[in-house]
Design an enzyme around this catalytic site. Structure first.
Site, PDB file in Angstrom:
ATOM      1  N   ASP A   8     -11.696  16.770 -44.432  1.00  9.56           N
ATOM      2  CA  ASP A   8     -11.481  15.495 -45.125  1.00  9.56           C
ATOM      3  C   ASP A   8     -11.155  15.683 -46.593  1.00  9.56           C
ATOM      4  O   ASP A   8     -11.999  16.133 -47.374  1.00  9.56           O
ATOM      5  CB  ASP A   8     -12.756  14.646 -45.030  1.00  9.56           C
ATOM      6  CG  ASP A   8     -12.961  14.087 -43.637  1.00  9.56           C
ATOM      7  OD1 ASP A   8     -12.099  13.321 -43.181  1.00  9.56           O
ATOM      8  OD2 ASP A   8     -13.987  14.426 -43.016  1.00  9.56           O
ATOM      9  N   ASP A  17     -13.051   8.510 -35.796  1.00  8.97           N
ATOM     10  CA  ASP A  17     -13.632   9.239 -36.920  1.00  8.97           C
ATOM     11  C   ASP A  17     -14.677   8.382 -37.628  1.00  8.97           C
ATOM     12  O   ASP A  17     -14.333   7.379 -38.258  1.00  8.97           O
ATOM     13  CB  ASP A  17     -12.489   9.610 -37.881  1.00  8.97           C
ATOM     14  CG  ASP A  17     -12.932  10.513 -39.013  1.00  8.97           C
ATOM     15  OD1 ASP A  17     -14.080  10.988 -38.994  1.00  8.97           O
ATOM     16  OD2 ASP A  17     -12.107  10.734 -39.921  1.00  8.97           O
TER      17      ASP A  17
HETATM   18  C1  DX5 Z   1     -15.221   9.650 -43.422  1.00  4.57           C
HETATM   19  C2  DX5 Z   1     -14.535  10.908 -42.961  1.00  4.57           C
HETATM   20  C3  DX5 Z   1     -15.125  11.393 -41.701  1.00  4.57           C
HETATM   21  C4  DX5 Z   1     -16.561  11.824 -41.854  1.00  4.57           C
HETATM   22  C5  DX5 Z   1     -17.242  11.833 -40.526  1.00  4.57           C
HETATM   23  O1  DX5 Z   1     -14.697   9.241 -44.585  1.00  4.57           O
HETATM   24  O2  DX5 Z   1     -13.160  10.661 -42.744  1.00  4.57           O
HETATM   25  O3  DX5 Z   1     -14.350  12.422 -41.127  1.00  4.57           O
HETATM   26  O4  DX5 Z   1     -16.672  13.083 -42.461  1.00  4.57           O
HETATM   27  O5  DX5 Z   1     -18.603  12.061 -40.730  1.00  4.57           O
HETATM   28  P1  DX5 Z   1     -19.726  11.388 -39.826  1.00  4.57           P
HETATM   29  O6  DX5 Z   1     -19.492  11.905 -38.430  1.00  4.57           O
HETATM   30  O7  DX5 Z   1     -20.994  11.874 -40.420  1.00  4.57           O
HETATM   31  O8  DX5 Z   1     -19.559   9.903 -39.902  1.00  4.57           O
HETATM   32 ZN    ZN Z   2     -12.071  12.133 -41.494  1.00  2.62          ZN
END
Ligand code: DX5
Ligand code: ZN
Length: 226
Positions: A42, A183
């Site tokens: 990310d 996501d």
């Molecule tokens: C959120 C990101 C995600 C995040 C997911 O802004 O795009 O990819 O890292 O993390 P979790 O699974 O903890 O929600």
């Molecule tokens: Zn993400």
């Protein structure tokens, strides 16, 4: 593993944003040995999303390790003007790149630029307040559409319940060759519901890295889809 191999399978993608960055290589190694092959990376710019997250320097630090084992680095650009960073992300070892619908006036030309930069996989992500219909209307040619199930920016947020319905709508609108990624906020208790709704690329950050036993958490998420 080339993009067209992993994109055809159902994947649980560990989101490295939730990793312990002091032990990043070690945690990636543990997950590679457990069978993970697609890692979600990310990038946040402090504009499109409030936080600055990680970028090419960190990507490069793990790229050889992941590629050596046949893995791929799936880069989610939560940034404005994503095309300005394509070359650097590709040079650092990014295999696929996903841009946000909300920042692309012309998704088709951004897609073409991503291909010119050598990305095998190109995705279009959209926020919870954006309509699946609007995104599906411009998604032609993209390999995946990322249906955000939290507001982008941070790991560890709660899954937005309306996301299952949004995935169903999207699945009905997109050709089957376009993969749906979900996501945000995925865990043992809800990953199956988005898979059943039509998603096949499932990103998981804190539900893996937020627990002591990474292999066990990864395996439990995979098992929930069996
Ligand atoms: C959120 C990101 C995600 C995040 C997911 O802004 O795009 O990819 O890292 O993390 P979790 O699974 O903890 O929600
Ligand atoms: Zn993400």
């Amino acid at each position: 593993m080339p993009w067209d191999a992993w994109i055809r399978t159902v994947e649980v993608e560990p989101s490295l944003y939730a990793a312990d960055f002091a032990r990043l290589g070690e945690q990636v190694d543990v997950l590679l040995r457990t069978g993970a092959r697609a890692f979600h990376f990310d990038v946040g710019d402090g504009h499109f999303v409030p936080p600055i997250t990680v970028g090419p320097v960190v990507l490069q630090s793990i790229a050889d390790q992941v590629h050596r084992e046949g893995g791929v680095l799936d880069c989610h650009l939560m940034i404005e003007e994503p095309q300005r960073h394509f070359a650097a992300i590709r040079a650092a070892g990014g295999d696929s790149v996903t841009v946000h619908y909300e920042v692309c006036a012309e998704p088709g030309s951004v897609l073409a630029l991503a291909r010119e930069n050598g990305f095998e996989g190109v995705g279009l992500a959209f926020n919870p307040e954006t309509s699946p219909q609007a995104v599906a209307a411009v998604a032609e040619g993209f390999d995946l559409v990322n249906c955000m199930s939290v507001h982008p920016g941070y790991s560890g947020q709660a899954f937005l319940e309306g996301s299952v319905e949004r995935v169903k709508q999207l699945r009905a609108l997109l050709p089957l060759s376009t993969h749906i990624q979900v996501d945000g906020g995925l865990d043992f208790d809800n990953i199956r519901s988005v898979y059943d709704a039509g998603a096949d690329l499932l990103v998981a950050g804190s539900s893996i890295f937020g627990r002591e036993d990474l292999p066990r958490s990864y395996r439990r998420l995979v098992a929930a889809l069996a």
